[in-house]
Each structure stands twice: as C-alpha cells, then as structure tokens.
Design a protein around this motif. Sequence first.
Motif, PDB file in Angstrom:
ATOM      1  N   PRO A  68     108.300  26.386  30.458  1.00  0.00           N
ATOM      2  CA  PRO A  68     107.816  26.711  28.752  1.00  0.00           C
ATOM      3  C   PRO A  68     106.466  25.836  28.376  1.00  0.00           C
ATOM      4  O   PRO A  68     106.517  25.184  27.483  1.00  0.00           O
ATOM      5  CB  PRO A  68     109.093  25.948  28.171  1.00  0.00           C
ATOM      6  N   LEU A  69     105.530  26.150  29.170  1.00  0.00           N
ATOM      7  CA  LEU A  69     104.215  25.420  28.780  1.00  0.00           C
ATOM      8  C   LEU A  69     103.698  25.713  27.480  1.00  0.00           C
ATOM      9  O   LEU A  69     103.509  26.663  27.197  1.00  0.00           O
ATOM     10  CB  LEU A  69     103.144  25.985  30.034  1.00  0.00           C
ATOM     11  N   ARG A  70     103.551  24.573  26.673  1.00  0.00           N
ATOM     12  CA  ARG A  70     102.801  24.629  25.339  1.00  0.00           C
ATOM     13  C   ARG A  70     101.428  23.937  25.406  1.00  0.00           C
ATOM     14  O   ARG A  70     100.896  24.600  24.426  1.00  0.00           O
ATOM     15  CB  ARG A  70     103.713  23.959  24.556  1.00  0.00           C
ATOM     16  N   SER A  71     101.101  23.167  26.180  1.00  0.00           N
ATOM     17  CA  SER A  71     100.013  22.439  26.090  1.00  0.00           C
ATOM     18  C   SER A  71      99.081  22.343  27.266  1.00  0.00           C
ATOM     19  O   SER A  71      99.564  22.108  28.394  1.00  0.00           O
ATOM     20  CB  SER A  71      99.906  20.913  25.647  1.00  0.00           C
ATOM     21  N   LEU A  72      97.888  22.958  27.364  1.00  0.00           N
ATOM     22  CA  LEU A  72      96.889  23.085  28.394  1.00  0.00           C
ATOM     23  C   LEU A  72      95.586  22.524  28.296  1.00  0.00           C
ATOM     24  O   LEU A  72      94.966  22.731  27.145  1.00  0.00           O
ATOM     25  CB  LEU A  72      96.825  24.629  28.883  1.00  0.00           C
ATOM     26  N   TYR A  73      95.264  21.690  29.240  1.00  0.00           N
ATOM     27  CA  TYR A  73      94.023  20.850  28.998  1.00  0.00           C
ATOM     28  C   TYR A  73      93.119  21.207  30.315  1.00  0.00           C
ATOM     29  O   TYR A  73      93.898  20.951  31.273  1.00  0.00           O
ATOM     30  CB  TYR A  73      94.405  19.436  28.660  1.00  0.00           C
ATOM     31  N   PHE A  74      91.794  21.109  29.850  1.00  0.00           N
ATOM     32  CA  PHE A  74      91.040  21.224  30.966  1.00  0.00           C
ATOM     33  C   PHE A  74      90.179  20.016  31.133  1.00  0.00           C
ATOM     34  O   PHE A  74      89.318  19.885  29.978  1.00  0.00           O
ATOM     35  CB  PHE A  74      90.318  22.503  30.884  1.00  0.00           C
ATOM     36  N   ASN A  75      89.977  19.297  32.107  1.00  0.00           N
ATOM     37  CA  ASN A  75      89.097  18.140  32.208  1.00  0.00           C
ATOM     38  C   ASN A  75      87.653  19.124  32.997  1.00  0.00           C
ATOM     39  O   ASN A  75      87.364  19.027  34.073  1.00  0.00           O
ATOM     40  CB  ASN A  75      89.372  17.019  33.132  1.00  0.00           C
ATOM     41  N   GLY A  76      86.892  19.437  31.878  1.00  0.00           N
ATOM     42  CA  GLY A  76      85.728  20.396  32.119  1.00  0.00           C
ATOM     43  C   GLY A  76      86.031  21.643  31.540  1.00  0.00           C
ATOM     44  O   GLY A  76      86.979  21.822  30.775  1.00  0.00           O
ATOM     45  N   CYS A  77      85.147  22.669  31.994  1.00  0.00           N
ATOM     46  CA  CYS A  77      85.214  23.887  31.057  1.00  0.00           C
ATOM     47  C   CYS A  77      85.225  25.038  31.988  1.00  0.00           C
ATOM     48  O   CYS A  77      84.350  25.490  32.451  1.00  0.00           O
ATOM     49  CB  CYS A  77      84.197  24.084  30.015  1.00  0.00           C
ATOM     50  N   PRO A  78      86.243  25.636  32.208  1.00  0.00           N
ATOM     51  CA  PRO A  78      86.454  26.936  32.997  1.00  0.00           C
ATOM     52  C   PRO A  78      85.737  28.150  32.458  1.00  0.00           C
ATOM     53  O   PRO A  78      85.487  28.096  31.182  1.00  0.00           O
ATOM     54  CB  PRO A  78      87.932  27.171  33.167  1.00  0.00           C
ATOM     55  N   ASP A  79      85.430  29.207  33.288  1.00  0.00           N
ATOM     56  CA  ASP A  79      84.911  30.426  32.662  1.00  0.00           C
ATOM     57  C   ASP A  79      86.158  31.077  31.684  1.00  0.00           C
ATOM     58  O   ASP A  79      87.012  30.888  31.554  1.00  0.00           O
ATOM     59  CB  ASP A  79      84.668  31.338  33.616  1.00  0.00           C
ATOM     60  N   SER A  80      85.277  31.622  30.503  1.00  0.00           N
ATOM     61  CA  SER A  80      85.866  32.270  29.531  1.00  0.00           C
ATOM     62  C   SER A  80      87.103  33.244  29.961  1.00  0.00           C
ATOM     63  O   SER A  80      88.141  33.181  29.334  1.00  0.00           O
ATOM     64  CB  SER A  80      84.944  33.045  28.525  1.00  0.00           C
ATOM     65  N   ARG A  81      86.729  34.076  30.922  1.00  0.00           N
ATOM     66  CA  ARG A  81      87.614  35.244  31.244  1.00  0.00           C
ATOM     67  C   ARG A  81      88.872  34.666  31.841  1.00  0.00           C
ATOM     68  O   ARG A  81      90.101  35.183  31.537  1.00  0.00           O
ATOM     69  CB  ARG A  81      86.894  35.994  32.479  1.00  0.00           C
ATOM     70  N   GLN A 121      78.311  22.447  32.443  1.00  0.00           N
ATOM     71  CA  GLN A 121      79.391  22.860  31.578  1.00  0.00           C
ATOM     72  C   GLN A 121      79.106  23.630  30.265  1.00  0.00           C
ATOM     73  O   GLN A 121      79.877  24.193  29.600  1.00  0.00           O
ATOM     74  CB  GLN A 121      80.465  21.985  31.475  1.00  0.00           C
ATOM     75  N   SER A 122      77.800  23.204  29.753  1.00  0.00           N
ATOM     76  CA  SER A 122      77.474  23.520  28.466  1.00  0.00           C
ATOM     77  C   SER A 122      77.331  25.032  28.095  1.00  0.00           C
ATOM     78  O   SER A 122      77.672  25.685  27.205  1.00  0.00           O
ATOM     79  CB  SER A 122      76.116  22.998  28.193  1.00  0.00           C
ATOM     80  N   GLY A 123      76.711  25.724  29.223  1.00  0.00           N
ATOM     81  CA  GLY A 123      76.940  27.250  29.108  1.00  0.00           C
ATOM     82  C   GLY A 123      78.300  27.904  29.034  1.00  0.00           C
ATOM     83  O   GLY A 123      78.447  28.605  28.372  1.00  0.00           O
ATOM     84  N   ALA A 124      79.281  27.394  29.938  1.00  0.00           N
ATOM     85  CA  ALA A 124      80.476  27.982  29.963  1.00  0.00           C
ATOM     86  C   ALA A 124      81.142  27.544  28.596  1.00  0.00           C
ATOM     87  O   ALA A 124      82.003  28.521  28.113  1.00  0.00           O
ATOM     88  CB  ALA A 124      81.273  27.492  31.083  1.00  0.00           C
ATOM     89  N   PHE A 125      81.139  26.591  28.072  1.00  0.00           N
ATOM     90  CA  PHE A 125      81.548  26.150  26.846  1.00  0.00           C
ATOM     91  C   PHE A 125      80.960  26.918  25.583  1.00  0.00           C
ATOM     92  O   PHE A 125      81.703  27.377  24.885  1.00  0.00           O
ATOM     93  CB  PHE A 125      81.296  24.554  26.790  1.00  0.00           C
TER      94      PHE A 125
END
Length: 533
Positions: free
Chosen positions: A386-399, A423-427
């Motif tokens: 039942p995953l409710r919270s997802l955090y990324f240390n970094g920024c994955p691609d939007s897709r 990571q600025s471009g992906a963000f």
Amino acid sequence: MTSLQCHQCGATFASCNKSASEPCDLNPPPGTRHYALLNSNDVPLESDSVFVKVAISKIDAPLASLDGEIARLRAQLQQLEEERASLSCHRDRNCAILSPLRRMPPEVLGQIFSWTLPLLRVTREKGVHITDSPWVLTHVSRRWRAIAFSIPSLWTFFAIRFRPHMNPSLAYPLPMVETQIARAQAQKLKIHFYGCETSNSTPQKQIFQCLTKHVSRWEELSFGLTSALFPLLKNLQGRFLSLLRLGIQWDSPKSQLGVESIDIFEMAPALVNVGVRSEHRSIPIRLPVQQLTRYSLDAPWETHRGILKLASNLVEARIFIDFDLQAWPDHGEIIQLPRLERLFVSHPETLAYLAFPALVALAIHTDASGEGLEHLEASLTRSSCPLRSLYFNGCPDSRTTFQILHKYPLIVDLGFIINDSDQSGAFKTLMTDLIVCGSEVAAPRLSSLFLGCFGINSYVDYEGYLEMVKSRWNSERCALKKAALLSESGPGPEGVTLSGLKRLREEGLELFLLDGPDAVEIMCGWLFYSRWV
C-alpha cells in the motif's frame, strides 16, 4: 564697513545686551554685505573679516552655554534613568511575588522543565554546557532547584562532544558527569558521546569510563569512536542489558585502524534500533538481527542481504551500499520483509531482491538517467504493497516518474531532493509535465508535493515550481493540499516567486518554506535518517 547688528534689539553685537544663553537673531538683513557672503561663494574682502569675526565671537558664548546645559541635562538624564531602573527592578521583584509561577504545582513546572531540554540536533553539534537545561534551572531559585533535583528524567540525557583544540571552558568536566549520574538516580540513561582522535584522549577515557560503570542502565548509545575509546567499548561485551538504540560512527580513518569487526552487541537482549556509519571503511558488525525493528548501515550488499534474510521484524531499513560495490548477483531467492513499512535504498537495484507487502513509504537515491528504476516497478508489483509516499534523493526522468505514479495510484506523497546541478534539467522537465494544462492532468491524486535542496540551490527553477504548484492548487481535478520547499542554504525563491508562494499559503495551501538546519532535518526525515544516530 557695514556694522553687524542684532536683528532682535537693533543694536550692534558689541552693544547688544542679550545674555549668552538667549542668543540674538544672528541672521543679517537682506542687502547687507554679511547677508551676501552668507548666501553665496563670493570671495570676502579683508575688511569683511572684522564683522565675520565679531559674529563668530558672539555665537561662541551661547554655544558654550548650550553645551554646558546639554552636559548638565545628560547627567540628570543618566541619574533619572538609573533611578528608573532601580524602581523598575523593585517593581518587578514585587510583581514576581504575585507571579502564577510561584503557585504552579511542582508536577506542572516539572513538565515545563522537560520541554526546555536542548534539542538533539543542537547537542549533537556542540554537546551540553552548564548554561544549558537542566543545569541552568538549578540557578533560578531554591524551589526550582529542588524541583529539578526531584525529577530524575531531566538528568538522563548526556551529550558530550570533544573537538580539536576545544576551549576548556566548553568541556564537560568529570565532576559534572558524576553529579548528573547521581541525579538521574536509577533511571535509564541516554548516552551521546563523540570522541575526537586529535584531542587529548585522557579526559575522554576518564569520562567514558565513568559512564561505563552504569552501562547496564544505558537505554541509548550514540558513539563517535576513536582508536583510544574502542578498546574501552570492547570491554563492555555482555553488559548492555537495557540498550534499545545504538548508533556508531567513526571520528576519522585513523580511528578505524586495527579494528576488524564489532561483535559486542550481538547478545544485547533489548536492542531493536541500530545505525552504523562507516564512511571511511566498512567494518563488519554482529547484531541481534532477529529482534531488530530498524537498522541503518553502510555496508556491501552481501552484508545487507545476510541481515535482511533474518530480520523479519524490521519496520524500517536504510540500505546504504557505499563499499565493495560489485556486479549484482543473479536473481534468486526473494527476501520477504513482511513488516517493513519504511525503506531507503542507495541503489535501486537492491529492490530486485526484496518483497515488502506492508511498505507505505519508500525513498530511493537516483539520478536523471533513472538507471535501475525498472526494479522499482517490478518490486512494487511483486509486493502488492500500500505504498503512499515516494521520495527521490535526486531527480529521475519525468517519463519514469509518471509511469510509476500512473501504475500505483495509492501514491499521494511525492518528494524530490536536488543536490547536483546535473539534475536541474530533469527537474525543470518534471515541473513542466506536472503543470495542469487544458484537459491533461498528470497524477491528479497527488495531495503532497515536496521539494528539497542540498548545497547551493541557485540552479533550481523556482519560477517553474511556483507555476506547477499554482496550476495544481487552482485545478478542481487535482488533490493537492500540501507542498514544501526546503533548502539547506540560500538563495531560495525571491521577489515575485516568493510572493506568489506566500499568496498560495494565504489561500489555504499548506505550504512550508524553510531553510537552514530545520530544513535539513526534515529532508533527512524523508530519507529515514535517524535523529539521534
């Protein structure tokens, strides 16, 4: 030569009979030579100096008189201020007699005292000083001192830190340690002791040995180890009868010399929470893994796998792989973690070996390439959690992000920590794709969107963040209720962007704008760092 006249009495300055303390009108009448010189930059004639000097001499007397009067009044003012301060002090002392604090029940005052204890985040950095609570409470009044002495729980927390070239006045002396232990009576003790490899080891060992006399009462141990302190720790094997929480870190690479393993905690009967930071070199540690409910460890994957296979009671885990990273083993047995609710992984590939049917919060270290995130989808499918919270240390691609959000609609909290300009471009792309545009609404169920920034954050597109949050807040098809924008240090959003964010908060959005240590602590919480280890 035109004589200089007093314009109040009509007499010349030489014959004016006004007192020095009541100066005449010294402005010469228009049309006179003196008037012309005062109101221009004309070159004076030699004959002009006579009436100018007379004017100056006439001014000197009242000016000196005024200076004397000002000095007298200043002295009088100082006397009045001192009298007022004395009266105010007497008034405050009399008002204090009627203060509700004097009638407050000791148990209520004791509860207030407990709220004054230093924050753990602060004490980890500087330790505890005699000017901090609870010590300072004993210097207010006899009643306060008696109440503070009567509450053993106020004295159970020890935060002692040694630093290179530390000011002796900031040290925590041995007599204070002994006094505090006595005041804690039979209560369990929380020990936060951080040694320093380059400081004099003698006082460090003396204080630690004093604390070890009561090791059976230790409930919490957060320890910064040095080469001189490690042998003292080894001698405590089998004596950790009450230890619930353990945190270990090393002061420097030199502190780890000669240490091959740590095997003194395996038989600690109550130990359930462990965190080990081995940033210099991975050192094996033996733990009572079957009883652990939380662990955080920097170690090779094989070490983690050995722990996870036996730790069926884990509720929270931080799987950090910073040493001996080799090719991932062939997929085989899936490790079942039936009670795991919170998980951080430094490498998404770890998820290929885990199943966690109770997981509600997941944090992943990633980059803009999104490498390894394919294991996230597979593990979530396998676990049916039942995953409710997802955090990324970094920024994955939007897709990749939207694929996950679309496939697992229970996710309502999404957070990113940006810590690299790469990571600025992906963000920026992600913020653009999250904007509500026309009939397109991406991830409409998200109710919380969090952004944090470590280090220099000038590369963050704050304007894009504002536009995204604003569009989702104003859209009836989005569930956004909460947002956070946190930064370790400046500059952060400014000007129009900052004003726009504050307007959203005024409209009802639960928006947190923080920077500095408070922001860092919250971001660490997203990654499940322990507050005390």
